[in-house]
Motif scaffolding. Structure first.
Motif, PDB file in Angstrom:
ATOM      1  N   TRP A  58     -96.332  -2.690  28.702  1.00 25.28           N
ATOM      2  CA  TRP A  58     -95.954  -2.026  29.941  1.00 25.28           C
ATOM      3  C   TRP A  58     -94.461  -2.225  30.158  1.00 25.28           C
TER       4      TRP A  58
ATOM      5  N   ARG B 240     -91.238  -0.765  33.076  1.00 23.57           N
ATOM      6  CA  ARG B 240     -91.081  -0.142  34.382  1.00 23.57           C
ATOM      7  C   ARG B 240     -89.635   0.263  34.605  1.00 23.57           C
TER       8      ARG B 240
ATOM      9  N   ARG C  32     -84.928   1.324  32.416  1.00 22.48           N
ATOM     10  CA  ARG C  32     -86.297   0.891  32.148  1.00 22.48           C
ATOM     11  C   ARG C  32     -86.291  -0.506  31.558  1.00 22.48           C
TER      12      ARG C  32
ATOM     13  N   TYR D 263     -94.202   2.833  36.299  1.00 26.58           N
ATOM     14  CA  TYR D 263     -94.694   1.973  35.226  1.00 26.58           C
ATOM     15  C   TYR D 263     -95.157   2.843  34.062  1.00 26.58           C
TER      16      TYR D 263
END
Length: 121
Positions: free
Chosen positions: A35, A37, A44, A93
């Protein structure tokens, strides 16, 4: 592999959310998945990663102890349980998949479309 993230929404500070990422294809278990975000106006950044069979997990310092990454290879799914959410967790996300030996914060090959998490104070 194609990825689709879901589960984002609006939550108050201190609350919880669980993100899901559904993967297509029969080789999901061969990938390290993660993951990332992206907050408004920021680049990011890495959140968490998990190796193929879930034995090794990695977290950004900012989420350690609050977020838990997991996967279910039988369901071709990746999850992110987010507890004790803070306003600074507000971001889009993204789930991602990469080679099995990729460094956790490395260059992932496949990306989902993102799901927005908004944490109100």
């Amino acid at each position: 592999v194609q990825l689709q993230a879901s589960g984002g929404g609006l939550v108050q500070a201190g609350g919880s959310l669980r993100l899901s990422c559904a993967a297509s294809g029969r080789t999901f278990s061969s990938y390290t998945v993660a993951w990332f975000r992206q907050a408004p106006g920021k680049e990011r950044g890495f959140v968490a990663a998990i190796r193929r069979f879930g034995y090794d997990t990695y977290y950004a310092d900012s989420v350690k102890g609050r977020f838990t990454i997991s996967r279910d290879n039988a369901k071709n799914s990746l999850y992110l349980q987010m507890n004790s959410l803070k306003p600074e967790d507000t971001a889009v996300y993204y789930c991602a998949a990469g080679a099995r030996s990729i460094p956790p914060t490395g260059e992932y090959n496949y990306w989902g479309q993102g799901t927005l998490v908004t944490v109100s104070s």
